[in-house]
Design a protein around this motif. Sequence first.
Motif, PDB file in Angstrom:
ATOM      1  N   THR A 231       0.840  -1.207   0.000  1.00 14.15           N
ATOM      2  CA  THR A 231       0.000   0.000   0.000  1.00 14.15           C
ATOM      3  C   THR A 231       0.872   1.254   0.000  1.00 14.15           C
ATOM      4  N   MET A 232       1.925   1.251   0.828  1.00 13.36           N
ATOM      5  CA  MET A 232       2.797   2.418   0.901  1.00 13.36           C
ATOM      6  C   MET A 232       3.582   2.599  -0.395  1.00 13.36           C
ATOM      7  N   LYS A 233       4.020   1.482  -1.001  1.00 14.19           N
ATOM      8  CA  LYS A 233       4.761   1.571  -2.260  1.00 14.19           C
ATOM      9  C   LYS A 233       3.898   2.199  -3.352  1.00 14.19           C
ATOM     10  N   LYS A 234       2.625   1.828  -3.398  1.00 14.45           N
ATOM     11  CA  LYS A 234       1.749   2.366  -4.439  1.00 14.45           C
ATOM     12  C   LYS A 234       1.601   3.876  -4.331  1.00 14.45           C
ATOM     13  N   GLN A 235       1.709   4.414  -3.113  1.00 16.78           N
ATOM     14  CA  GLN A 235       1.611   5.858  -2.928  1.00 16.78           C
ATOM     15  C   GLN A 235       2.812   6.595  -3.501  1.00 16.78           C
ATOM     16  N   LEU A 236       3.919   5.854  -3.735  1.00 15.26           N
ATOM     17  CA  LEU A 236       5.122   6.467  -4.299  1.00 15.26           C
ATOM     18  C   LEU A 236       5.166   6.379  -5.815  1.00 15.26           C
ATOM     19  N   PHE A 237       4.240   5.640  -6.422  1.00 12.94           N
ATOM     20  CA  PHE A 237       4.254   5.443  -7.867  1.00 12.94           C
ATOM     21  C   PHE A 237       3.881   6.738  -8.593  1.00 12.94           C
ATOM     22  N   TRP A 238       4.400   6.855  -9.838  1.00 12.22           N
ATOM     23  CA  TRP A 238       3.997   7.969 -10.703  1.00 12.22           C
ATOM     24  C   TRP A 238       2.474   7.967 -10.907  1.00 12.22           C
ATOM     25  N   THR A 239       1.884   6.792 -10.913  1.00 10.00           N
ATOM     26  CA  THR A 239       0.459   6.637 -11.235  1.00 10.00           C
ATOM     27  C   THR A 239      -0.443   6.683 -10.007  1.00 10.00           C
TER      28      THR A 239
ATOM     29  N   ASN B 280      -3.038   7.704  -7.310  1.00  7.79           N
ATOM     30  CA  ASN B 280      -4.244   8.529  -7.528  1.00  7.79           C
ATOM     31  C   ASN B 280      -4.083   9.951  -7.006  1.00  7.79           C
ATOM     32  N   TRP B 281      -3.415  10.108  -5.866  1.00  7.33           N
ATOM     33  CA  TRP B 281      -3.323  11.445  -5.264  1.00  7.33           C
ATOM     34  C   TRP B 281      -2.557  12.415  -6.154  1.00  7.33           C
ATOM     35  N   ARG B 282      -1.659  11.902  -6.989  1.00  2.97           N
ATOM     36  CA  ARG B 282      -0.823  12.771  -7.815  1.00  2.97           C
ATOM     37  C   ARG B 282      -1.638  13.457  -8.917  1.00  2.97           C
ATOM     38  N   CYS B 283      -2.760  12.879  -9.303  1.00  2.00           N
ATOM     39  CA  CYS B 283      -3.568  13.442 -10.386  1.00  2.00           C
ATOM     40  C   CYS B 283      -4.571  14.490  -9.888  1.00  2.00           C
ATOM     41  N   LYS B 284      -4.684  14.639  -8.569  1.00  2.00           N
ATOM     42  CA  LYS B 284      -5.644  15.597  -8.023  1.00  2.00           C
ATOM     43  C   LYS B 284      -5.130  17.032  -8.163  1.00  2.00           C
ATOM     44  N   PRO B 285      -6.035  18.041  -8.042  1.00  2.00           N
ATOM     45  CA  PRO B 285      -5.587  19.446  -8.101  1.00  2.00           C
ATOM     46  C   PRO B 285      -4.635  19.762  -6.960  1.00  2.00           C
TER      47      PRO B 285
ATOM     48  N   ARG C 293      -6.710  23.290 -19.524  1.00  2.00           N
ATOM     49  CA  ARG C 293      -5.973  22.261 -20.247  1.00  2.00           C
ATOM     50  C   ARG C 293      -4.500  22.651 -20.379  1.00  2.00           C
ATOM     51  N   GLN C 294      -4.214  23.945 -20.531  1.00  4.86           N
ATOM     52  CA  GLN C 294      -2.838  24.392 -20.687  1.00  4.86           C
ATOM     53  C   GLN C 294      -2.078  24.399 -19.375  1.00  4.86           C
ATOM     54  N   THR C 295      -2.765  24.614 -18.275  1.00  9.57           N
ATOM     55  CA  THR C 295      -2.075  24.794 -16.993  1.00  9.57           C
ATOM     56  C   THR C 295      -2.489  23.715 -16.012  1.00  9.57           C
ATOM     57  N   ARG C 296      -2.618  22.517 -16.473  1.00 12.14           N
ATOM     58  CA  ARG C 296      -3.066  21.416 -15.616  1.00 12.14           C
ATOM     59  C   ARG C 296      -1.950  21.053 -14.633  1.00 12.14           C
ATOM     60  N   LEU C 297      -1.792  21.884 -13.606  1.00 13.44           N
ATOM     61  CA  LEU C 297      -0.840  21.578 -12.552  1.00 13.44           C
ATOM     62  C   LEU C 297      -1.495  20.599 -11.591  1.00 13.44           C
ATOM     63  N   THR C 298      -0.909  19.441 -11.428  1.00 13.04           N
ATOM     64  CA  THR C 298      -1.456  18.434 -10.529  1.00 13.04           C
ATOM     65  C   THR C 298      -0.765  18.505  -9.181  1.00 13.04           C
TER      66      THR C 298
END
Length: 699
Positions: free
Chosen positions: A581-589, A591-596, A646-651
């Motif tokens: 579970t902790m390793k998945k939080q470090l992945f590029w993919t 879920n939290w990384r895609c949020k605003p 779309r131009q400034t999609r800072l995640t």
Amino acid sequence: MIFKYLCTISSFRLHAHGRSLHTLRPYQQECIDKCLDSLKNGIWRQAVSLPVGSGKTVVFSNLIQRIPAPTSMATKTLVLAHREELLVQAARQIQRASPNLVVEIDQGTRMANPAADVVVASVPTLGRQDSPRLLRHDPQRYKCIVIDEAHHAAASTYGRILDHFASNSKIFIWGCSATLHRHDGLGLSDVFDKIVYQKRFIEMIRERWLSHMRVITVRTATQLNAVRNYAGEFSTGSLSHAVNQRERNLAVVQAYQSLAADRKSVLVFAVDVAHAKALTQTFNRYHINAHYVLGSTGASERERILFEFREGKIPVVVNCGILTEGTDIPNIDCVIMARPTRSPVLFQQMLGRGMRLHPGKSDCLIVDFVDSFKHDAAQVTVPTLLGLDPSLVLDCSDNILDENALRRKNQSERDAGNEIADEREAKFIETVHNFEESLNEQILPKALSSLKALGYRAHVHLNPLRFFELGKKPATMSDTKFSNQLEVVSSGDTNLAALSRFAWVCLSSDRYLLNVGSKMYYVTRKDSLWYGSTRNLRQYVISGSRKMHYTKEQQIGLRAETLAMAIKGMDSLVGSSLSNTMKKQLFWTANWRCKPPTCKQVSMLSKLGIRVPESVKRLADPENQSGVCRPASALKDDSNLQFTSRQTRLTRGSAANLILRLTHGSSKQWKQFESAKERLQDIQQRRESAAAANAIWTG
């Protein structure tokens, strides 16, 4: 007839490898003495680095009997090797050195007698998960474990074997290798405490223990820019597709005809099976008697080919990955490096096949094929092993033992392309060049095209301070793809997503960071090697207020030749200490990384000097008392904004990357680069003005 032929092979095996072990070479005796002295001083886990052809097997064969038994029952020795050729070679050499010892091989269907004095064991046999064969060996009865080709010792199979013997705290662990580095980035410090003796191959050549080497560099037009990399090495399939071309294969044969036709035993290294077969067919097409040796070649057929190769009946043998380790064919007097590599380990193993001494052999010719690459340092060549510029072209007139002459030649070639006399200007040029060169290493060709589609100017995307600068309106693409692209862009190195599933960031061309909660993991380049380190973020209280500080950076047992190897090794270390579970939080993919981005992140970016567009700032609306940023969709129809969502999609992940880089030194790197670039432009403008004025005056 067949029986007579097999008997001839058996007789050859017993006698052709024989050498007098009654008189050791001086360095072999010195190595044994150093090992025994170190053992007396309490160093129980030793490594020895000797080049190919130096007689590593001879050394440990003579060392075994001189190792004292720590207890009355601990008298046995275990020798570990990972290939059958190494097992047979070690068993024969030990038996010759110590005829009074009982030596047995433990491999596959061959089970060693438990009463044997020396057991030469196959690592795949003993090191399998839950191997019952390992339980046959009582750790308390062994005084020593010898690991042949010790650069493999960090692998899990070796680890299981060593763990089995860990109950014997007085067991002596000794390893030898020509190259004490690994391909996958895992360090050997967990296996060995110290390299107690080492000798460079140049020293061995100078002292005439190895054959003299003549080198000819053959540069080709084959492009390796698009070849994928895996764990610090070229991907085999991708590399074969690039080099297994009719024109290049023909160049290899023509190089043989013009440079090595008078050589008696030529060994050619190919990339894979298809490349080996194609090269052999090209040799045969020009009426050159060449054969290939592959992993799929039958044992009897392989024995026949190598026997005739040793006898001089077959002048050319092409192989791929078979004759790099454990092959003793001293009559090889030419090695053709038709297989590009990024690994110094593999390169030295291939090179070493021709370095053994042999009657009537005056030297070994190395034909070093160097293909086109944006940065030649990515391909290991003979000059790189000598610490010289990889683009240096060597010919037979160059004496590789004359290091001063080679350095002068190297410097003169550099000076020929650099006519700048002003030292200050040269310094600025070096700063700008080194920085831009490191950036080019961080940009893959495919990434460049996608970044142009996004509208980013070259190199600007790697500068965290200018993250939002766009050159043109980006092409339409899905939010998901756009988000993934910006995630890679914000890391500072477009290669990182291909090197690791974890979200590493680039602080500079020599330093990378992975943030795991309050712990920081670094890989840092020093003197051409990459090292691992770590430090923690600690909290303390002064006068009722909480403060944060970093602990002192601590080195860990990781040393690697390339960034890819270092990151892979660090990933293994980090992954072993975390839950899934902790390793998945470090992945590029994750879920939290895609949020605003959070409001705190946007505020921190502004404080750190990033010119954050209004559209991004409004994601963190100050009137939003909940502290939760407005989603990007809320800005979709706002025509007054300078940038569209779309131009400034800072995640949130992109913001985290930028903050990490800026708070750990990236801004300093960029400010130095931009300052040097501005001063260089000023110097060049003044020179151009002076030249124009002079032209008018003399006209």
